[in-house]
Scaffold this active site. Structure first.
Site, PDB file in Angstrom:
ATOM      1  N   GLU A   1      30.450   4.945 -19.541  1.00  0.00           N
ATOM      2  CA  GLU A   1      30.448   6.490 -19.430  1.00  0.00           C
ATOM      3  C   GLU A   1      31.214   6.946 -18.152  1.00  0.00           C
ATOM      4  O   GLU A   1      31.710   7.899 -18.179  1.00  0.00           O
ATOM      5  CB  GLU A   1      28.962   6.716 -19.143  1.00  0.00           C
ATOM      6  CG  GLU A   1      27.844   6.511 -20.328  1.00  0.00           C
ATOM      7  CD  GLU A   1      28.067   7.931 -20.984  1.00  0.00           C
ATOM      8  OE1 GLU A   1      28.844   8.797 -20.913  1.00  0.00           O
ATOM      9  OE2 GLU A   1      27.344   8.052 -22.067  1.00  0.00           O
TER      10      GLU A   1
ATOM     11  N   SER B   1     -34.030  -9.358 -19.844  1.00  0.00           N
ATOM     12  CA  SER B   1     -34.277 -10.381 -19.155  1.00  0.00           C
ATOM     13  C   SER B   1     -33.393 -10.598 -17.993  1.00  0.00           C
ATOM     14  O   SER B   1     -33.358 -11.439 -17.431  1.00  0.00           O
ATOM     15  CB  SER B   1     -34.643 -11.642 -19.723  1.00  0.00           C
ATOM     16  OG  SER B   1     -35.852 -11.613 -20.680  1.00  0.00           O
TER      17      SER B   1
END
Length: 706
Positions: free
Chosen positions: A98, A358
């Site tokens: 680029e 329990s």
């Protein structure tokens, strides 16, 4: 004779005047251009960086690994990432393709501009662009559709402003955050996760080349739609990178042989409930770092999903893992499948109030040990007993007779636990739980009864795990922490038990019978099953970690066979095996009393009560159907028709045996001395279930079978 001519007039002053005029004209032209440029720059206003702040909200684990991300307000994936978190090969390839002079130009590369202009004039069309990476960032920050000279000049001005304000790496960070990659994907990190399922730090050469090519034409090169165009663009990047020395020719050739992806990966969505809770608590934050561990979170979510699929279509599972030393939550699984509507996956069952069965018994024993009422080897009686109108029974409706407190807790016997609770006091027991930070929900009644010890209250999995982590810490229940970046509160743990009684409970629970095919003695654990088979629990701990498991239906419907020891305990042991490493035991305190029942001090040898219970008292308890409860919806999987496995469990309390069960007025089998039975329905629908004892007492409930 011709007339003599004088010398020619000098022309120098005219040339000088012309030069001065030309200089003045050029100066005026430059001045006007400068003034126009200044006015143009001034009209642009300050640099707008708001798009950078409009990225996706991300939630990470304690090491920064992505757990979950949320789209922006306009539905785009835009995840933050820095140059340091990107594969260096990608950065080199991007610059080579680029903007080769990116590291040196001031934002505008005039050589590239001149080349692009000459090529356009020579060919009559745009051959190459002159935009630098900085100019592309400027365009991404202030997107505009027009491609005019004014727009290009605007980008150039903004590029110079960016270069003056940010370093080169910071400008790359902006590019990585905003570059388009097709569809609703913006930014390098979102693209890497969507197309390759990985972070940009781990890109291959071919993957880096594809991500370099996509922003040039993101919609026409999307690999999930236009794979051939994407591959052509990628190969062009590889060729250019090899030509300019960003990578070697052999490496480029190997990369070209690699196929491009043809579908998108889902963006990670781990710890969905914890992520949403973090967002709700601080909605203005963009990055939330939690205490969770991504690897453990993923493996426990997979475990919950696998087990729920095997159990049934409407069941869900919640799992919570906590570091005992810090209270940091290492994994938070709120549901078996977050996206499942049938399992109500959006409901965080780790935060739901449910009956623990329990599972709170260990804290009754811890309080009894702490007050000097009992020792692990104290003899208790497990026989039919009555506490006023309350006559507790064991889960299997049998009695063990004389047992030690150790054995009673390991077998989760109900009568000894209720007997200890009667001496300790239910109000004191609840006060201790709340003192430790647990949010306990009890029925609205005058005073708490003995049933609170067997699940007659509501509690969250998060609070239950916190209480058990307190046992692992010598009695100090920690405050649970989900945020890794939160400052330490400095608050000490809240006391749930004394250090000695905490270790006694650990030592007892480590000897509890493990589920089938699981090793014994590795962790201390306890299970629980709520009334009506609505909730199955299992919580276990060693010195380092506490893990809690809940299984059930989010709508609270009864599930026959949903028993903590059979359903939740195997999930708990599997979760511990996925932690890695061996469980670490807790050392015994110096003041621990090691003795047998016979060698204990006389007051601790046996728990005695003034009013002995009798079998006759238990028989005088009123007859009542314990399961199914009245009005229950019981899922037996009858939608596809009756099967041999689809049977309804029947259970009664009290009454005088033998008992006769009836469904819709018809007897089910012969009278039984046992208080439980089973009935196989012939289809879905409503059913009236009744029971009659030998004395003629009856009870009846209406249920809906599904």
């Amino acid at each position: 004779m011709s007339e003599a001519r004088g010398p020619a007039a000098p022309r120098r002053p005219r040339r000088r005047v012309f030069g001065i005029r030309l200089a003045l004209f050029v100066g005026l032209l430059l001045g006007a251009a400068t003034l126009s440029l200044w006015r143009f720059v001034d009209s642009l206003g300050p640099l707008d960086l708001s798009r950078v702040d409009e990225g996706s909200v991300t939630v990470t684990d304690r090491d920064g690994k992505l757990l979950r991300a949320f789209t922006t307000a306009d539905g785009r994936w835009r995840l933050p990432v820095t140059t340091a978190e990107v594969d260096p090969r990608y950065v080199a390839m991007l610059i080579a393709y680029e903007d080769r002079r990116f590291r040196w130009h001031p934002g505008v590369d005039w050589r590239s501009f001149a080349r692009a202009g000459w090529q356009a004039l020579r060919n009559g069309r745009v051959v190459s662009g002159g935009s630098t990476l900085t100019m592309q960032v400027a365009r991404l920050l202030e997107p505009r559709e027009e491609r005019t000279l004014a727009a290009k000049l605007r980008q150039a001005v903004r590029a110079v402003q960016l270069e003056r304000r940010f370093s080169k790496d910071q400008i790359l960070d902006l590019y990585f955050a905003l570059a388009p990659y097709g569809g609703n994907i913006e930014g390098l990190r979102a693209a890497s996760l969507s197309y390759f399922g990985k972070e940009p730090k781990r890109l291959t050469t071919a993957e880096a080349a594809l991500l370099t090519a996509l922003p040039q034409s993101p919609e026409t090169r999307r690999p999930d739609r236009y794979a051939h165009a994407a591959q052509t663009a990628r190969d062009r990047v590889l060729e250019r990178a090899a030509r300019f020395g960003a990578l070697g020719r052999p490496e480029a050739a190997l990369a070209r042989a690699e196929p491009v992806p043809t579908a998108r990966w889902p963006v990670p969505m781990l710890a969905a409930h914890a992520a949403e809770a973090a967002m709700r608590s601080e909605p203005d934050r963009r990055v939330h770092r939690l205490t969770l561990e991504a690897r453990l979170q993923a493996t426990l979510e997979s475990l919950a999903r696998e087990r729920a699929d095997a159990l049934g279509p409407r069941l869900s599972i919640a799992i919570l893992a906590v570091d005992n030393a810090t209270g940091h939550v290492r994994a938070h699984v709120g549901a078996a499948d977050y996206l499942s509507a049938a399992r109500a996956g959006a409901v965080d069952m780790a935060q739901a109030v449910r009956s623990p069965g329990s599972a709170l018994k260990p804290f009754i024993y811890a309080l009894a040990f702490e007050t000097g009422l009992a020792h692990p080897e104290t003899i208790l009686d497990d026989r039919p007993s009555r506490f006023g109108l309350y006559a507790p029974e064991n889960f299997d409706l049998s009695f063990q007779g004389t047992v030690t407190a150790r054995r009673a807790l390991q077998l989760s016997l109900n009568v000894p636990a209720v007997e200890l609770l009667a001496d300790v006091g239910p109000a004191r027991f609840l006060a201790r739980l709340r003192q430790a930070g647990a949010d306990i929900v009890v029925p609205k009644e005058a005073a708490p009864g003995l049933a609170v010890g067997l699940g007659g209250l509501g509690i969250r999995l998060t609070d239950l795990v916190r209480l058990y982590a307190g046992l692992a810490r010598g009695g100090d229940a920690p405050a649970l922490q989900w945020r890794a970046d939160a400052p330490p509160t400095g608050e000490p743990g809240r006391r749930i038990a004394e250090p000695l009684s905490s270790w006694y409970v650990f030592d007892i629970l480590r000897g509890a019978p493990p589920p089938a095919n699981s090793p014994a003695g590795r962790i201390a654990f306890k299970t629980g099953t709520s009334y009506g088979y609505r909730d199955a629990w299992a919580v276990g701990f060693d010195k380092r970690v506490t893990i809690g498991v809940w299984v059930g239906r989010p709508d609270g419907a009864a599930v026959p066979g949903l028993v903590g020891r059979q359903i939740a305990a195997p999930i708990l042991f599997d979760a511990f095996s996925r932690l890695g490493g061996e469980p670490e035991p807790i050392a015994a305190p110096r003041d621990a009393l090691f003795a047998t029942s016979a060698t204990l001090p006389p007051p601790l040898r046996r728990l005695r009560r003034d009013a002995p219970r009798s079998v006759a008292a238990a028989a005088n308890a009123p007859l009542k159907i314990a399961f199914p409860p009245d009005g229950a919806r019981v899922d037996l999987g009858l939608s596809a028709g009756p099967t041999a496995e689809a049977s309804l469990a029947l259970k009664a309390l009290g009454g005088v045996p033998p008992l006769t069960w009836m469904v819709n007025g018809r007897p089910v089998g012969e009278p039984e001395a046992r208080r439980q039975g089973a009935w196989r329905p012939d289809g879905a629908g409503f059913a009236r279930v009744s029971v009659m004892d030998a004395a003629g007492a009856t009870d009846s409930v209406m249920v809906r079978l599904e």
